[in-house]
Every structure is written in C-alpha cells, then in structure tokens.
Design a protein around this motif. Sequence first.
Motif, PDB file in Angstrom:
ATOM      1  N   LEU A 226      62.747 -11.313  17.166  1.00 14.28           N
ATOM      2  CA  LEU A 226      63.147 -12.706  17.374  1.00 14.28           C
ATOM      3  C   LEU A 226      62.690 -13.579  16.210  1.00 14.28           C
ATOM      4  CD1 LEU A 226      62.420 -13.308  21.174  1.00 14.28           C
ATOM      5  CD2 LEU A 226      64.646 -13.179  20.065  1.00 14.28           C
ATOM      6  N   SER A 227      63.562 -14.498  15.778  1.00 11.56           N
ATOM      7  CA  SER A 227      63.210 -15.410  14.690  1.00 11.56           C
ATOM      8  C   SER A 227      63.204 -16.845  15.195  1.00 11.56           C
ATOM      9  CB  SER A 227      64.225 -15.286  13.548  1.00 11.56           C
ATOM     10  OG  SER A 227      63.996 -16.278  12.568  1.00 11.56           O
ATOM     11  N   PHE A 228      62.211 -17.589  14.744  1.00  9.16           N
ATOM     12  CA  PHE A 228      62.095 -18.993  15.169  1.00  9.16           C
ATOM     13  C   PHE A 228      62.460 -19.950  14.034  1.00  9.16           C
ATOM     14  CE2 PHE A 228      59.143 -16.488  17.666  1.00  9.16           C
ATOM     15  CZ  PHE A 228      59.488 -16.855  18.949  1.00  9.16           C
ATOM     16  N   MET A 229      62.888 -19.419  12.893  1.00  7.70           N
ATOM     17  CA  MET A 229      63.132 -20.282  11.743  1.00  7.70           C
ATOM     18  C   MET A 229      64.343 -21.194  11.932  1.00  7.70           C
ATOM     19  SD  MET A 229      60.602 -19.743   9.970  1.00  7.70           S
ATOM     20  CE  MET A 229      61.132 -20.847   8.678  1.00  7.70           C
ATOM     21  N   ALA A 230      65.423 -20.681  12.532  1.00  8.25           N
ATOM     22  CA  ALA A 230      66.625 -21.495  12.697  1.00  8.25           C
ATOM     23  C   ALA A 230      66.380 -22.729  13.562  1.00  8.25           C
ATOM     24  CB  ALA A 230      67.761 -20.649  13.267  1.00  8.25           C
ATOM     25  N   PRO A 231      65.770 -22.586  14.754  1.00  7.76           N
ATOM     26  CA  PRO A 231      65.501 -23.780  15.550  1.00  7.76           C
ATOM     27  C   PRO A 231      64.583 -24.771  14.848  1.00  7.76           C
ATOM     28  CG  PRO A 231      65.298 -21.806  16.897  1.00  7.76           C
ATOM     29  CD  PRO A 231      65.423 -21.354  15.486  1.00  7.76           C
ATOM     30  N   ILE A 232      63.585 -24.247  14.119  1.00  3.61           N
ATOM     31  CA  ILE A 232      62.666 -25.130  13.411  1.00  3.61           C
ATOM     32  C   ILE A 232      63.416 -25.907  12.329  1.00  3.61           C
ATOM     33  CG2 ILE A 232      60.683 -25.183  11.849  1.00  3.61           C
ATOM     34  CD1 ILE A 232      59.542 -22.812  13.388  1.00  3.61           C
ATOM     35  N   ALA A 233      64.292 -25.213  11.600  1.00  2.00           N
ATOM     36  CA  ALA A 233      65.062 -25.868  10.543  1.00  2.00           C
ATOM     37  C   ALA A 233      65.978 -26.941  11.116  1.00  2.00           C
ATOM     38  CB  ALA A 233      65.887 -24.822   9.781  1.00  2.00           C
ATOM     39  N   GLN A 234      66.616 -26.649  12.252  1.00  2.00           N
ATOM     40  CA  GLN A 234      67.504 -27.624  12.888  1.00  2.00           C
ATOM     41  C   GLN A 234      66.728 -28.853  13.352  1.00  2.00           C
ATOM     42  OE1 GLN A 234      69.434 -25.370  15.963  1.00  2.00           O
ATOM     43  NE2 GLN A 234      70.768 -24.269  14.549  1.00  2.00           N
ATOM     44  N   ALA A 235      65.551 -28.614  13.924  1.00  2.00           N
ATOM     45  CA  ALA A 235      64.733 -29.728  14.385  1.00  2.00           C
ATOM     46  C   ALA A 235      64.296 -30.596  13.215  1.00  2.00           C
ATOM     47  CB  ALA A 235      63.513 -29.202  15.146  1.00  2.00           C
ATOM     48  N   ALA A 236      63.926 -29.956  12.102  1.00  2.00           N
ATOM     49  CA  ALA A 236      63.501 -30.702  10.924  1.00  2.00           C
ATOM     50  C   ALA A 236      64.652 -31.498  10.329  1.00  2.00           C
ATOM     51  CB  ALA A 236      62.942 -29.736   9.882  1.00  2.00           C
ATOM     52  N   GLU A 237      65.863 -30.906  10.334  1.00  2.00           N
ATOM     53  CA  GLU A 237      67.033 -31.607   9.803  1.00  2.00           C
ATOM     54  C   GLU A 237      67.369 -32.834  10.648  1.00  2.00           C
ATOM     55  OE1 GLU A 237      71.755 -30.718   8.752  1.00  2.00           O
ATOM     56  OE2 GLU A 237      70.456 -29.119   9.498  1.00  2.00           O
ATOM     57  N   PHE A 238      67.291 -32.686  11.964  1.00  2.00           N
ATOM     58  CA  PHE A 238      67.555 -33.814  12.861  1.00  2.00           C
ATOM     59  C   PHE A 238      66.515 -34.914  12.646  1.00  2.00           C
ATOM     60  CE2 PHE A 238      67.158 -35.565  17.357  1.00  2.00           C
ATOM     61  CZ  PHE A 238      68.266 -36.382  17.241  1.00  2.00           C
ATOM     62  N   GLN A 239      65.246 -34.517  12.525  1.00  2.00           N
ATOM     63  CA  GLN A 239      64.177 -35.474  12.283  1.00  2.00           C
ATOM     64  C   GLN A 239      64.420 -36.225  10.976  1.00  2.00           C
ATOM     65  OE1 GLN A 239      61.545 -35.959  14.319  1.00  2.00           O
ATOM     66  NE2 GLN A 239      59.722 -36.506  13.150  1.00  2.00           N
ATOM     67  N   GLN A 240      64.882 -35.507   9.959  1.00  2.00           N
ATOM     68  CA  GLN A 240      65.119 -36.147   8.672  1.00  2.00           C
ATOM     69  C   GLN A 240      66.276 -37.137   8.743  1.00  2.00           C
ATOM     70  OE1 GLN A 240      63.112 -35.787   5.836  1.00  2.00           O
ATOM     71  NE2 GLN A 240      64.307 -37.627   5.380  1.00  2.00           N
ATOM     72  N   LYS A 241      67.327 -36.805   9.515  1.00  2.00           N
ATOM     73  CA  LYS A 241      68.440 -37.738   9.687  1.00  2.00           C
ATOM     74  C   LYS A 241      67.962 -39.040  10.309  1.00  2.00           C
ATOM     75  CE  LYS A 241      72.301 -34.483  10.077  1.00  2.00           C
ATOM     76  NZ  LYS A 241      73.325 -33.880  10.956  1.00  2.00           N
ATOM     77  N   LEU A 242      67.106 -38.923  11.305  1.00  2.00           N
ATOM     78  CA  LEU A 242      66.575 -40.115  11.957  1.00  2.00           C
ATOM     79  C   LEU A 242      65.692 -40.909  11.008  1.00  2.00           C
ATOM     80  CD1 LEU A 242      65.706 -38.679  15.500  1.00  2.00           C
ATOM     81  CD2 LEU A 242      67.807 -39.807  14.740  1.00  2.00           C
ATOM     82  N   LEU A 243      64.918 -40.216  10.194  1.00  2.00           N
ATOM     83  CA  LEU A 243      64.075 -40.900   9.206  1.00  2.00           C
ATOM     84  C   LEU A 243      64.927 -41.591   8.143  1.00  2.00           C
ATOM     85  CD1 LEU A 243      61.168 -38.353   8.701  1.00  2.00           C
ATOM     86  CD2 LEU A 243      60.946 -40.714   9.479  1.00  2.00           C
ATOM     87  N   ASP A 244      66.060 -40.978   7.793  1.00  2.00           N
ATOM     88  CA  ASP A 244      66.967 -41.606   6.831  1.00  2.00           C
ATOM     89  C   ASP A 244      67.517 -42.913   7.392  1.00  2.00           C
ATOM     90  OD1 ASP A 244      66.577 -39.546   5.052  1.00  2.00           O
ATOM     91  OD2 ASP A 244      68.414 -38.468   5.594  1.00  2.00           O
ATOM     92  N   ILE A 245      67.868 -42.900   8.689  1.00  2.00           N
ATOM     93  CA  ILE A 245      68.356 -44.122   9.332  1.00  2.00           C
ATOM     94  C   ILE A 245      67.267 -45.201   9.309  1.00  2.00           C
ATOM     95  CG2 ILE A 245      69.096 -45.137  11.523  1.00  2.00           C
ATOM     96  CD1 ILE A 245      70.457 -42.499  12.190  1.00  2.00           C
ATOM     97  N   ALA A 246      66.046 -44.793   9.650  1.00  2.00           N
ATOM     98  CA  ALA A 246      64.934 -45.744   9.628  1.00  2.00           C
ATOM     99  C   ALA A 246      64.705 -46.277   8.224  1.00  2.00           C
ATOM    100  CB  ALA A 246      63.669 -45.070  10.156  1.00  2.00           C
ATOM    101  N   GLY A 247      64.815 -45.388   7.228  1.00  2.00           N
ATOM    102  CA  GLY A 247      64.630 -45.816   5.848  1.00  2.00           C
ATOM    103  C   GLY A 247      65.696 -46.796   5.397  1.00  2.00           C
ATOM    104  N   THR A 248      66.939 -46.602   5.861  1.00  2.00           N
ATOM    105  CA  THR A 248      68.026 -47.524   5.528  1.00  2.00           C
ATOM    106  C   THR A 248      67.744 -48.914   6.068  1.00  2.00           C
ATOM    107  OG1 THR A 248      69.596 -45.683   5.629  1.00  2.00           O
ATOM    108  CG2 THR A 248      70.522 -47.889   5.660  1.00  2.00           C
ATOM    109  N   GLN A 249      66.978 -48.963   7.157  1.00  2.00           N
ATOM    110  CA  GLN A 249      66.595 -50.248   7.746  1.00  2.00           C
ATOM    111  C   GLN A 249      65.266 -50.760   7.185  1.00  2.00           C
ATOM    112  OE1 GLN A 249      67.480 -50.367  12.209  1.00  2.00           O
ATOM    113  NE2 GLN A 249      67.401 -48.171  11.813  1.00  2.00           N
ATOM    114  N   ASN A 250      64.839 -50.147   6.073  1.00  2.00           N
ATOM    115  CA  ASN A 250      63.598 -50.550   5.395  1.00  2.00           C
ATOM    116  C   ASN A 250      62.351 -50.367   6.252  1.00  2.00           C
ATOM    117  OD1 ASN A 250      64.985 -51.404   3.002  1.00  2.00           O
ATOM    118  ND2 ASN A 250      65.551 -53.301   4.049  1.00  2.00           N
ATOM    119  N   GLN A 251      62.376 -49.374   7.117  1.00  2.00           N
ATOM    120  CA  GLN A 251      61.188 -49.053   7.907  1.00  2.00           C
ATOM    121  C   GLN A 251      60.480 -47.861   7.274  1.00  2.00           C
ATOM    122  OE1 GLN A 251      61.409 -49.267  12.232  1.00  2.00           O
ATOM    123  NE2 GLN A 251      63.594 -49.720  12.067  1.00  2.00           N
TER     124      GLN A 251
END
Length: 293
Positions: free
Chosen positions: A49-74
Amino acid sequence: MSARSMNLDVIVRMRDLLSGPISRLRRTLDSLVSFTRKIGILGTAIAGLSFMAPIAQAAEFQQKLLDIAGTQNQVGASAFRAVTSMKGQFEELGLLVGQTSDDIAAGAGRMIAAGIDMSVVDKSLLAIGRSATASNTPFSEMADVATSLIQTLKVKPEGLEEALDSLVTAGKLGSFELKDMARYFPTLTSQMAKFGVTGREAVDYLGSALQIARKGTADPAEAANNLKNFLSKILAPTTIKSFKEAGVDIEAVMQDAAIKGINPIEAVMQKINKLTGISGGEIAKMMEKAKAN
C-alpha cells in the motif's frame, strides 16, 4: 512571509497533520501484515500500500486554498485561518452540489484572480455548482461564465442562478451547448455591454442569438465568431456609412431604442430587415421561441 517560507510552512503543517495518523495506521497494518503472512492471506497486497498519492492530493488542495488566501493579501496565521474556513465551506458545498471540493477551490480561485470580491464569490458558488452539475460542465468553466455575467453584464449574485439556468436550458434545447458557451461567452458579453444591454436581458439575448447563429454553421466556433463580428461591426465606420447611404442614421436608431427601453441590437436587426426587404418574421419567431425556452 515569502512564498518559499509559506511553502515550507505548508510542508511542516502537512507533515504534522498526517504523520501521527499515518504512523498509527502503519503500526496497525504492520501487525496485520505480520499476522496475514503467517496464514498466507493478503500479505503482499497490504505490504504494498502507498500513501503518497493521498498526501500529494491533500497538499495540492491545501496549496490551492493558500493561493486564494494569498490573492486576498492574507499571510501567516491569517492565511491558515482562511484556509481552515474555506476547506470546510468547499467540502460542505461539494457534498451539496455533487462536485469535488478541489474543483470548487479551483473555480473560486479563478474568480478571485479575475478580480471578483470574495464575498461575491461566496454568494455565487452554490449557483455555479448546481448549474455545472445539471449541465455536466466542468466547474471551472462554469465559474468563467459566471465571472463574465457578474463583471461585464452586471448580474447580481442573487440573480446568477436564474441567469445560468437560462443558458443551461438554451444549451439543452438548442444546438449551441453550454460547454461551448463557457468557451466563447466571455468574448461576447463585452460586446453586449458596450451597447448598454446588461443583466438578464443580455443573458437571454445572447443565449437565444447563439442558437440561431449556430444554424447553418459548421461548428460552434464559427457561430460564435459570426455573432461576435456582427456585434463588433454594428457601429463600425463602414457600417455607419452604409446605413447613411441608405438614408438611415443607425446611431440615432440605437439611441432611440435605448431611450424607449428596446434592445438596440434588435432595433438594428429590424432596420436591416426593412432596408433589405427580407421579412424578419421567421427570425422574430425563432428569437421568441428561444427566449421562451
């Protein structure tokens, strides 16, 4: 906080969030693997079993949310608080409209990057999600259509769902589908707005006109281009000159129509029909049928 520091912060937080649960799961699986190897069941499958794919997806989603926050100067702690709030909001909305939270985050990010205020985006996401699901259109493409309606045609968030429903219906009943509207609509809304035609009237007109323009054309691209050319050249110098030679002040015709609350573009079409001697009855019937739909 720099982008590099922010990325490092994301990695550290993701590691902290995931390392504990994964370690416990690993210990449980190791025990299970040890047991199953003894009895010859599932050992190889579980051990691989590999856990890398779920971890990568979670990190990508987190980064998208951080990008949105960054666009709002947060930045910093404020950015991560915004991420926590958006994460819950998008996941709840995804379950409600049948879309993934990742797709919703991507669409919201595009709207914010286009300059739409987050409060307006929040009020619009439900309508976008419902319309995207109903028409089987990618959420991001539907978000682009909504951006054009809000920014160029001045459609309010509370009227967005009805406006999108109008386009969904036109696409289903006609031959110019919504997925094609999502591609070409942004280039057409600006042409409508310059004539002062905005809001639901502009939405209904474009939805209907595209269905008519599609008749007799090879593909949606040709239909959209034909309509764009028509709208862009109504007040071109050569067009004004041609009307003047026919004894018509087309600018005055459009201004008079606007004052009377008549769509100035339809007024031009009526004038063309009259000058050419071509009956506009059939076109009028098609427009009325498309609008009724």
